[in-house]
Motif scaffolding. Structure first.
Motif, mmCIF file in Angstrom:
data_model
loop_
_atom_site.group_PDB
_atom_site.id
_atom_site.type_symbol
_atom_site.label_atom_id
_atom_site.label_comp_id
_atom_site.label_asym_id
_atom_site.label_seq_id
_atom_site.Cartn_x
_atom_site.Cartn_y
_atom_site.Cartn_z
ATOM 1 N N LYS A 249 1.241 -1.188 -0.570
ATOM 2 C CA LYS A 249 0.289 -0.094 -0.140
ATOM 3 C C LYS A 249 0.450 0.616 0.074
ATOM 4 O O LYS A 249 2.088 1.233 1.210
ATOM 5 C CB LYS A 249 -0.812 0.085 1.151
ATOM 6 C CG LYS A 249 -2.083 -0.540 1.391
ATOM 7 C CD LYS A 249 -3.088 0.342 1.916
ATOM 8 C CE LYS A 249 -4.711 0.114 0.810
ATOM 9 N NZ LYS A 249 -5.005 -0.068 -0.043
ATOM 10 N N GLN A 329 -0.880 0.476 -8.445
ATOM 11 C CA GLN A 329 -1.468 1.240 -7.884
ATOM 12 C C GLN A 329 -2.850 1.882 -8.247
ATOM 13 O O GLN A 329 -2.933 2.683 -9.169
ATOM 14 C CB GLN A 329 -0.868 1.624 -7.133
ATOM 15 C CG GLN A 329 0.419 1.693 -6.301
ATOM 16 C CD GLN A 329 0.101 1.174 -4.476
ATOM 17 O OE1 GLN A 329 -0.479 0.774 -4.369
ATOM 18 N NE2 GLN A 329 0.960 0.749 -4.076
ATOM 19 N N GLU A 331 -6.218 3.949 -6.786
ATOM 20 C CA GLU A 331 -7.450 5.272 -5.598
ATOM 21 C C GLU A 331 -7.605 5.895 -5.312
ATOM 22 O O GLU A 331 -7.402 6.069 -6.199
ATOM 23 C CB GLU A 331 -5.559 4.713 -4.233
ATOM 24 C CG GLU A 331 -4.776 5.913 -4.579
ATOM 25 C CD GLU A 331 -3.303 5.869 -3.931
ATOM 26 O OE1 GLU A 331 -3.023 5.559 -2.626
ATOM 27 O OE2 GLU A 331 -2.536 5.777 -4.828
ATOM 28 N N SER A 475 -5.909 -4.273 -2.389
ATOM 29 C CA SER A 475 -5.179 -3.467 -3.319
ATOM 30 C C SER A 475 -6.092 -3.375 -4.115
ATOM 31 O O SER A 475 -5.896 -2.789 -5.352
ATOM 32 C CB SER A 475 -4.595 -4.535 -4.204
ATOM 33 O OG SER A 475 -4.799 -5.410 -4.591
#
Ligand code: GCB
Length: 689
Positions: A249, A329, A331, A475
């Motif tokens: 993360k 990634q 998010e 994730s």
């Protein structure tokens, strides 16, 4: 002593038999017949009941399937249709197994798989025989296989999916049952297999109802059968079951690794190698058969522009497994979606698992490539794979082709929110989907549901699924396509439509009077003619999802709703709505990105209308124009996946000459021919937004 007791047991049996013979001969012919019938009946009943036996459930998913040693069981299978459900093994009707043949000419065999019709596996049964097009009931699929069992190896019978309840029999013994469809499962059949010919029988029950997932009523075809690849997978006794790799993360210099094993002793190691990143590490298995840790590595990040994949090898026990994996990634920050730390807009399109240019379910890599290629041609960077898990090729190809993915389970519309078994099916589907695709960089969103009612029970049910999903995989983002707009929202919008109606020169007097009535009722609160509206998507589920996904049908269904509510002709209301949409905005009290997971309108390709009548490409185009203007003016909206790439089969859509059992909201038709709105959308995605 022993001799004596044997003699007395034998004579007691003889006595009982004689007594029974005397009793039986004293009965009338009718009584005798009834007696015999009762015997057959009770046997028969017992056999029918055998369908409700407690069958074994499949073990947890076996990951890294493409890296396994396996034999394909695809091909021609025999099919026997059994709407009455009487072909159960051992019954006088089905009379199976073992496979019986009438070689003497005197053996009554009605369920004869050798003579039965053949169909292709993988494939849905509905489109392989015109008689089965609307069929949604029970049938048997049969094939033989020959294997040579090997010491130290296990044989796993793998199904990519079986819609919707499958009970598997091997050489006459039930090996287990899976309920729910759309996800992979397997059974360990090592102990059932024998040298030479083996008889594999799958009983499929394709019915859906109030308590199943999906529910009985869906706006897509509930294709039945073995719709995906079937394999006999050979694994070592000591093996890796699954392994997950993802960036730690918030970091791009560390990869988290976790593997689960079976038959390998605690303390033994699992090795992970990524040659191109100079990674070669080992991790010890704990008592639960899990090995985990962090790998130092700085991979080039995967993105639609640069879909970089690395060859990863995981080994342990007798397993050596390799796959190509990407690292990225995903998010959110406030109302933005960040891919590799950079804001990204989801230029998406929704799909169903149907190929272009062929009827039925899409099951091959080629089918999926065709579908994704068309999404790329549209200029999309994102695909919403609605409304259920697709075959495993989808995410693998999206990884390679550089498309972001939304994957979903079929918790759709109204289901039995209080039913434990219903929840268990949904949890099983989510677990199998997540564990199959958790190494696919393309997958950025797991969706737990579509258009579900805003109730307490539903919230409890879906929160459980969200928790499960995050527990398995943190994730990625979690979402659910919501239905928005409350009663008061719609009343306020109706008043604004009325204000426009009164001011419009095109509205007939009769309708103008109705609109005026609405405004008079609103009195002091009556809006002015040009007033817009901001609709806030505040469904309480939004508190628990990472993205507020919203399905809306302004310009299509909602015009019907308002026309009925107000008593205004649709012909008058539709143009007013298209105009009003330009002043409609979307927001949410949750400070999160909004994704418009659906919007659209039905059009039959080739149907043109200068007057812009519905079902024409022109009306669809107008809806898209109004939608794009409306949606791009709402800054919280960060993604779109219009409904839908291709016209798809739906039992809910009977309109002759137009729908003919297709939902016509596609941007292309079932043959891959593009409609006018396809080009509008493509130009939009190539532009600035
Ligand atoms: C929806 C559903 C989708 C339908 C679509 C339609 O809201 O989510 O499954 O197919 O509308 O065309 O009505």
């Amino acid at each position: 002593m022993l001799k004596k007791s044997i003699i007395s047991a034998v004579s007691a049996t003889i006595l009982a038999a004689v007594a029974f013979a005397i009793y039986f001969s004293s009965l009338t012919k009718t009584e005798q017949a009834r007696w015999l019938l009762s015997l057959t009946m009770s046997e028969g009943e017992a056999l029918f009941q055998s369908s409700d036996e407690a069958y074994a459930s499949p073990p947890p998913l076996l990951g890294w399937l493409d890296a396994r040693q396996k034999e394909s069981l695809n091909g021609e299978w025999s099919i026997i249709i059994d709407p009455m459900g009487v072909g159960t093994p051992g019954s006088i009707f089905g009379g199976y197994p073992p496979l019986r043949r009438n070689t003497s000419g005197m053996t009554l065999v009605e369920y004869d798989f050798e003579r039965a019709q053949r169909i292709k596996v993988p494939g849905d049964v509905n489109t392989q025989d015109p008689r089965l097009f609307f069929y949604r009931d029970k049938f048997w699929l049969y094939r033989e296989l020959s294997v040579a069992p090997k010491a130290g190896r296990r044989q796993l019978l793998h199904f990519g999916a079986a819609n919707f309840t499958a009970t598997v029999f091997l050489n006459g013994r039930a090996v287990g049952r899976h309920e729910g469809g759309y996800v992979p499962f397997h059974f360990d059949v090592t102990d059932e297999l024998r040298e030479g010919r083996n008889e594999l029988l799958v009983w499929i029950d394709n019915r859906l109802g109030d308590q199943s997932i999906p529910t009985g009523r869906t706006d897509w075809w509930p294709y039945g059968g073995l719709t995906r690849d079937v394999y006999l997978v050979e694994v070592p006794e000591a093996r890796i079951v699954n392994a997950k790799l993802s960036l730690a993360k918030g970091r791009t210099d560390q990869i988290r690794f976790r593997a689960s094993a079976q038959g390998i002793a605690a303390g033994e190691t699992v090795r992970v190698q990524i040659g191109a990143l100079n990674v070669d590490e080992t991790f010890r298995l704990d008592g639960a058969g899990v090995a985990e840790g962090a790998l130092s590595a700085q991979p080039e990040l995967w993105s639609p522009e640069n879909p970089k994949l690395y060859e990863v090898t995981v080994s342990g026990g007798g397993s050596v497994l390799s796959e190509r994996i990407g690292f990225r990634q995903i998010e959110t920050r406030g109302t933005q979606i960040l891919l590799n730390g950079e804001p990204i807009k989801l230029r998406g399109i929704s799909t169903h698992e149907e190929p272009i240019g062929r009827e039925g379910v899409a099951h091959s890599a080629n089918d999926m490539r065709g579908l994704l290629a068309e999404a790329k041609a549209l200029g999309a960077n994102f695909v919403r794979a609605a409304h259920y898990p697709y075959n495993r090729h989808l995410a693998r190809l999206a990884d390679e082709m550089g498309l972001l993915l939304w994957e979903e389970i079929p918790v759709y519309w109204q289901i039995d929110w209080d039913n434990e078994n219903t929840l268990a099916i949904a949890r099983d589907q989510m677990a199998r989907l997540v564990q199959r695709d958790w190494n696919r960089a393309s997958v950025i969103i797991w969706s737990v549901a579509n258009e579900t009612p805003n109730t307490r029970e539903r919230l409890r049910f879906l929160r459980r699924l969200i928790e499960d999903t995050r527990g398995m995989d943190d994730s990625r983002l979690v979402s659910a396509a919501l239905l928005g707009g409350s009663g008061p929202d719609f009343a306020l919008i109706a008043a604004r439509l009325a204000a426009r109606g009164v001011a419009s020169a095109d509205v007939p007097d009769e309708d103008r009077k109705i609109f005026q009535g609405v405004l008079d009722e609103a009195g002091y609160f009556a809006p002015s003619a040009g007033e817009g509206y901001t609709l806030s998507i505040d469904d309480p589920l939004g508190e628990h999802t990472d993205i507020i996904a919203y399905n809306e049908y302004f310009g299509w269904y909602y015009s019907v709703l308002f026309s009925r509510q107000l008593g205004i002709d649709e012909a008058v209301l539709r143009p007013l709505m298209l105009e009003f949409m330009r002043d409609l905005r979307f927001t949410s009290k949750y400070e999160k990105p909004i994704h418009i997971s659906e919007f659209g309108a039905g059009a039959k390709r080739g149907n043109r209308s200068e007057a812009g009548h519905i079902w024409s490409e022109d009306y669809q185009l107008r809806v898209y124009e109004a939608q794009l203007e409306m949606l791009t003016a709402s800054p919280q909206v960060q993604g779109l996946s219009p409904w839908i790439l291709k016209d798809f089969r739906a039992m809910l859509r009977p309109l002759a000459g137009v729908q003919d059992y297709y939902n016509r909201k596609g941007l292309i038709d079932e043959n891959g021919e593009r409609k006018a709105a396809f080009y509008l959308m493509r130009d939009f995605y190539q532009g600035e937004w």
